[in-house]
Write a protein that holds these residues in place. Structure first.
Motif, PDB file in Angstrom:
ATOM      1  N   ILE A   1      79.368  84.387  48.621  1.00  0.00           N
ATOM      2  CA  ILE A   1      77.964  84.597  48.201  1.00  0.00           C
ATOM      3  C   ILE A   1      76.973  84.801  49.441  1.00  0.00           C
ATOM      4  N   PRO A   2      76.930  84.162  50.762  1.00  0.00           N
ATOM      5  CA  PRO A   2      76.133  84.469  51.779  1.00  0.00           C
ATOM      6  C   PRO A   2      76.409  85.892  52.249  1.00  0.00           C
ATOM      7  N   LEU A   3      77.818  86.299  52.395  1.00  0.00           N
ATOM      8  CA  LEU A   3      78.037  87.659  52.981  1.00  0.00           C
ATOM      9  C   LEU A   3      77.291  88.716  52.058  1.00  0.00           C
ATOM     10  N   LEU A   4      77.643  88.662  50.658  1.00  0.00           N
ATOM     11  CA  LEU A   4      77.354  89.578  49.871  1.00  0.00           C
ATOM     12  C   LEU A   4      75.587  89.715  49.568  1.00  0.00           C
ATOM     13  N   THR A   5      75.165  88.348  49.576  1.00  0.00           N
ATOM     14  CA  THR A   5      73.722  88.363  49.489  1.00  0.00           C
ATOM     15  C   THR A   5      73.115  89.160  50.578  1.00  0.00           C
ATOM     16  N   VAL A   6      73.765  88.718  51.857  1.00  0.00           N
ATOM     17  CA  VAL A   6      73.011  89.513  53.111  1.00  0.00           C
ATOM     18  C   VAL A   6      73.392  91.043  52.948  1.00  0.00           C
ATOM     19  N   LEU A   7      74.275  91.503  52.653  1.00  0.00           N
ATOM     20  CA  LEU A   7      74.757  92.923  52.435  1.00  0.00           C
ATOM     21  C   LEU A   7      73.791  93.672  51.432  1.00  0.00           C
ATOM     22  N   ILE A   8      73.653  92.823  50.355  1.00  0.00           N
ATOM     23  CA  ILE A   8      72.828  93.423  49.380  1.00  0.00           C
ATOM     24  C   ILE A   8      71.288  93.506  49.623  1.00  0.00           C
ATOM     25  N   MET A   9      70.789  92.234  50.248  1.00  0.00           N
ATOM     26  CA  MET A   9      69.365  92.116  50.080  1.00  0.00           C
ATOM     27  C   MET A   9      68.886  92.896  51.390  1.00  0.00           C
ATOM     28  N   ALA A  10      69.606  93.403  52.431  1.00  0.00           N
ATOM     29  CA  ALA A  10      69.157  93.920  53.578  1.00  0.00           C
ATOM     30  C   ALA A  10      68.575  95.296  53.165  1.00  0.00           C
ATOM     31  N   PRO A  11      69.424  96.108  52.469  1.00  0.00           N
ATOM     32  CA  PRO A  11      68.855  97.579  52.293  1.00  0.00           C
ATOM     33  C   PRO A  11      67.932  97.215  50.868  1.00  0.00           C
ATOM     34  N   VAL A  12      67.993  96.324  50.190  1.00  0.00           N
ATOM     35  CA  VAL A  12      66.849  96.109  49.140  1.00  0.00           C
ATOM     36  C   VAL A  12      65.754  95.902  49.755  1.00  0.00           C
ATOM     37  N   MET A  13      65.767  94.982  50.732  1.00  0.00           N
ATOM     38  CA  MET A  13      64.394  94.635  51.297  1.00  0.00           C
ATOM     39  C   MET A  13      63.533  95.941  52.078  1.00  0.00           C
ATOM     40  N   LEU A  14      64.576  96.307  52.923  1.00  0.00           N
ATOM     41  CA  LEU A  14      63.915  97.413  54.018  1.00  0.00           C
ATOM     42  C   LEU A  14      63.768  98.665  53.236  1.00  0.00           C
ATOM     43  N   GLY A  15      64.583  99.280  52.026  1.00  0.00           N
ATOM     44  CA  GLY A  15      64.285 100.213  51.456  1.00  0.00           C
ATOM     45  C   GLY A  15      63.429 100.187  50.119  1.00  0.00           C
ATOM     46  N   ILE A  16      63.312  98.857  49.759  1.00  0.00           N
ATOM     47  CA  ILE A  16      62.547  98.870  48.195  1.00  0.00           C
ATOM     48  C   ILE A  16      61.408  97.883  48.420  1.00  0.00           C
ATOM     49  N   CYS A  17      61.700  96.571  48.545  1.00  0.00           N
ATOM     50  CA  CYS A  17      60.878  95.460  48.325  1.00  0.00           C
ATOM     51  C   CYS A  17      59.419  95.684  49.670  1.00  0.00           C
ATOM     52  N   ALA A  18      60.074  95.700  50.841  1.00  0.00           N
ATOM     53  CA  ALA A  18      59.030  95.878  51.740  1.00  0.00           C
ATOM     54  C   ALA A  18      58.333  97.125  51.550  1.00  0.00           C
ATOM     55  N   PRO A  19      58.650  98.347  51.531  1.00  0.00           N
ATOM     56  CA  PRO A  19      57.873  99.656  51.342  1.00  0.00           C
ATOM     57  C   PRO A  19      56.973  99.404  50.145  1.00  0.00           C
ATOM     58  N   LEU A  20      57.378  98.972  49.042  1.00  0.00           N
ATOM     59  CA  LEU A  20      56.761  98.745  47.662  1.00  0.00           C
ATOM     60  C   LEU A  20      55.491  97.684  47.780  1.00  0.00           C
ATOM     61  N   GLY A  21      55.942  96.701  48.412  1.00  0.00           N
ATOM     62  CA  GLY A  21      54.902  95.384  48.747  1.00  0.00           C
ATOM     63  C   GLY A  21      53.766  95.772  49.337  1.00  0.00           C
ATOM     64  N   THR A  22      53.976  96.710  50.349  1.00  0.00           N
ATOM     65  CA  THR A  22      53.313  97.192  51.512  1.00  0.00           C
ATOM     66  C   THR A  22      52.028  98.133  50.493  1.00  0.00           C
ATOM     67  N   TYR A  23      52.654  99.128  49.753  1.00  0.00           N
ATOM     68  CA  TYR A  23      52.082  99.829  48.827  1.00  0.00           C
ATOM     69  C   TYR A  23      50.941  99.395  47.947  1.00  0.00           C
ATOM     70  N   ILE A  24      51.689  98.394  47.193  1.00  0.00           N
ATOM     71  CA  ILE A  24      50.905  97.663  46.387  1.00  0.00           C
ATOM     72  C   ILE A  24      49.574  96.832  46.885  1.00  0.00           C
ATOM     73  N   GLY A  25      50.001  96.047  48.256  1.00  0.00           N
ATOM     74  CA  GLY A  25      48.800  95.367  48.771  1.00  0.00           C
ATOM     75  C   GLY A  25      47.824  96.417  49.428  1.00  0.00           C
ATOM     76  N   ASN A  26      48.266  97.515  49.821  1.00  0.00           N
ATOM     77  CA  ASN A  26      47.261  98.360  50.326  1.00  0.00           C
ATOM     78  C   ASN A  26      46.353  98.884  49.083  1.00  0.00           C
ATOM     79  N   TYR A  27      46.836  99.228  48.084  1.00  0.00           N
ATOM     80  CA  TYR A  27      46.438  99.790  46.660  1.00  0.00           C
ATOM     81  C   TYR A  27      45.399  98.639  46.266  1.00  0.00           C
ATOM     82  N   LEU A  28      45.807  97.514  46.034  1.00  0.00           N
ATOM     83  CA  LEU A  28      44.607  96.341  45.630  1.00  0.00           C
ATOM     84  C   LEU A  28      43.712  96.156  46.968  1.00  0.00           C
ATOM     85  N   GLY A  29      43.904  96.248  48.004  1.00  0.00           N
ATOM     86  CA  GLY A  29      43.019  95.998  49.170  1.00  0.00           C
ATOM     87  C   GLY A  29      42.110  97.225  49.031  1.00  0.00           C
TER      88      GLY A  29
END
Length: 468
Positions: free
Chosen positions: A255-283
């Motif tokens: 569970i810890p290993l797979l969570t890290v392996l899955i969430m690292a690309p999800v965070m850096l490739g999707i959530c972080a850029p998308l969150g920044t885009y949404i925040g900038n748009y609302l701002g």
């Protein structure tokens, strides 16, 4: 108020200890989840001296008691043999929205249920860090010149500010885990992942990081909030899926290993850029309003200021504070949202003093003054909104008129909020401070003072049938 007698009466009228399945409280309310709603006698509860009102939110029955909630909660826990837990930090609870048919309304409530506790949990540290920055500015070389820029105290105060804002994703990651009921250590990991030095050092050096053919944008995510909020939601479902599909004997490792392996690309490739885009748009929306033509800007500022006290009553202010923080992170100041909110809070303080000045009953006058001093020193408005505004209904004229005046002035002069401070009298004056724009401090505090005076005066002059 006799807390013991009061608590016994409340407990009887909600159906007794056996009818209560869960009991919590917040800054102004006692919150009962009950087994049988039909035996709760809300009308009789509303007649009890000290009760400002009651309401149902979903399956939860809330009794509004104002500043006495802490003491009454502790007393009720002893009388009813309930588990005594820390008060919740939001006016919204996860059980307020029933599970059922999907709708945009339910989605909005669920989003606020997530955002509000996230932001209200970090606001105390945010205010403390901001005030450290204010103290450094006041004592430092740009103002009073008591200490130099290389003085240890000056350096320490700035470190205390940076310690919160730079590591904001880490704090939010922890809170995300707590709010979504999974191990917060995973949330902390999500926060550290996007601000780890090895990643931050690449900012400005290269535009992207290519891993196994996948490209991840290199952006500075320190001070950001939406990337971790989005990642926290994804992580909840990843953990739930893995928990249900991995054999018990392998869970501790996989569970810890797979969570890290899955969430690292999800965070850096999707959530972080998308969150920044949404925040900038609302701002950008609020930035547009702050720089729009005079008519649109004034109308927008006035309406938001008038609406803010009622947004608090609906429990939506925690979620909106996230968007104000986005503007602070992107532009270094908030030109529109929280400056009107601070003005509205001062208007709320004013109606309590205005009502207290005209009340004839010593008991009611003393109680209202208690709300006033509790709120201006604590920087909260709920006790006044529930204890004064709802009871003395014509005070709403003082609130709306002063909010309109304050919002109108914000729309004309557009003061910038540079520092998040407490809305208490001890700190609110400092929110406008910036060494490069001293005029902003004068304008902002003048608007606060005018708003307060109008609120007190109008509330005092309006005749109320209940001013006994």
């Amino acid at each position: 108020m006799n807390h013991v007698e009061f608590s016994k009466e409340i407990l009887i009228l909600v159906g007794g200890e056996k009818n209560v399945s869960n009991f919590t409280h917040c800054i102004t309310r006692l919150r009962f989840n009950v087994k049988d709603k039909s035996i709760v006698k809300a009308e009789d509860i509303n007649k009890i001296k000290g009760v400002m009102g009651s309401q149902w939110q979903g399956e939860q029955f809330q009794v509004i008691v104002g500043a006495e909630s802490d003491k009454l909660y502790s007393t009720l826990c002893k009388i009813g043999n309930f588990e005594n837990s820390a008060k919740i930090n939001t006016n919204l609870d996860q059980d307020l929205v029933k599970r059922g048919k999907w709708s945009w309304k339910s989605l909005g409530y669920k989003a606020l249920n997530y955002l509000s506790p996230m932001m209200t949990s970090v606001i105390p540290l945010m205010v403390a860090g901001s005030l450290c920055k204010v103290i450094a500015y006041l004592l430092g070389p740009d103002f009073l010149k008591v200490i130099a820029a290389d003085n240890g105290l000056y350096v320490m105060l700035n470190l205390m500010y940076d310690a919160f804002f730079y590591f904001l994703p880490v704090f939010l990651g922890y809170v995300a885990g707590k709010v979504l009921n999974y191990n917060p250590i995973y949330g902390i990991y999500l926060g550290t992942l996007i601000i780890v030095p090895g990643f931050i050092n690449l900012v400005g050096v290269q535009n992207s990081l290519v891993v196994l053919g996948m490209s991840f944008p290199i952006i500075s995510y320190s001070n950001s909030f939406l990337p971790v909020l989005l990642g926290g939601l994804v992580c909840k479902y990843i953990l739930g899926f893995l928990e249900n599909h991995i054999p018990s004997s392998a869970k501790a490792l996989l569970i810890p290993l797979l969570t890290v392996l899955i969430m690292a690309p999800v965070m850096l490739g999707i959530c972080a850029p998308l969150g920044t885009y949404i925040g900038n748009y609302l701002g950008n929306i609020f930035m547009y309003l702050s720089s729009a033509n005079s008519f649109s800007r004034i109308i927008g500022a006035t309406l938001i200021t008038i609406a803010w006290p009622f947004i608090i009553l609906l429990g939506m202010h925690g979620g909106l504070s996230a968007f104000a923080m986005s503007m602070m992170n992107d532009y270094g100041y908030d030109p529109f949202l929280f400056n009107t909110a601070y003005v509205a809070n001062v208007a709320v303080f004013g109606i309590a003093l205005g009502v207290a000045l005209k009340l004839k009953s010593k008991e009611n006058k003393s109680l209202t003054l208690n709300y006033f001093f509790t709120c201006i020193l604590g920087g909260v408005t709920e006790p006044i909104l529930y204890g004064v505004l709802i009871k003395y209904k014509k005070s709403i004229l003082g609130l709306i008129s002063s909010c309109a005046v304050g919002g109108f002035l914000c729309g004309i002069f557009v003061p910038k909020l540079y520092v998040y401070t407490s809305t208490s009298v001890l700190g609110i004056w400092a929110c406008w401070m910036n060494q490069e724009d001293p005029r902003n401090t004068v304008i902002g505090n003048t608007i606060l003072l005018i708003t307060f005076i109008v609120s007190v005066a109008v509330t005092y002059l309006v005749k109320d049938n209940e001013d006994a």
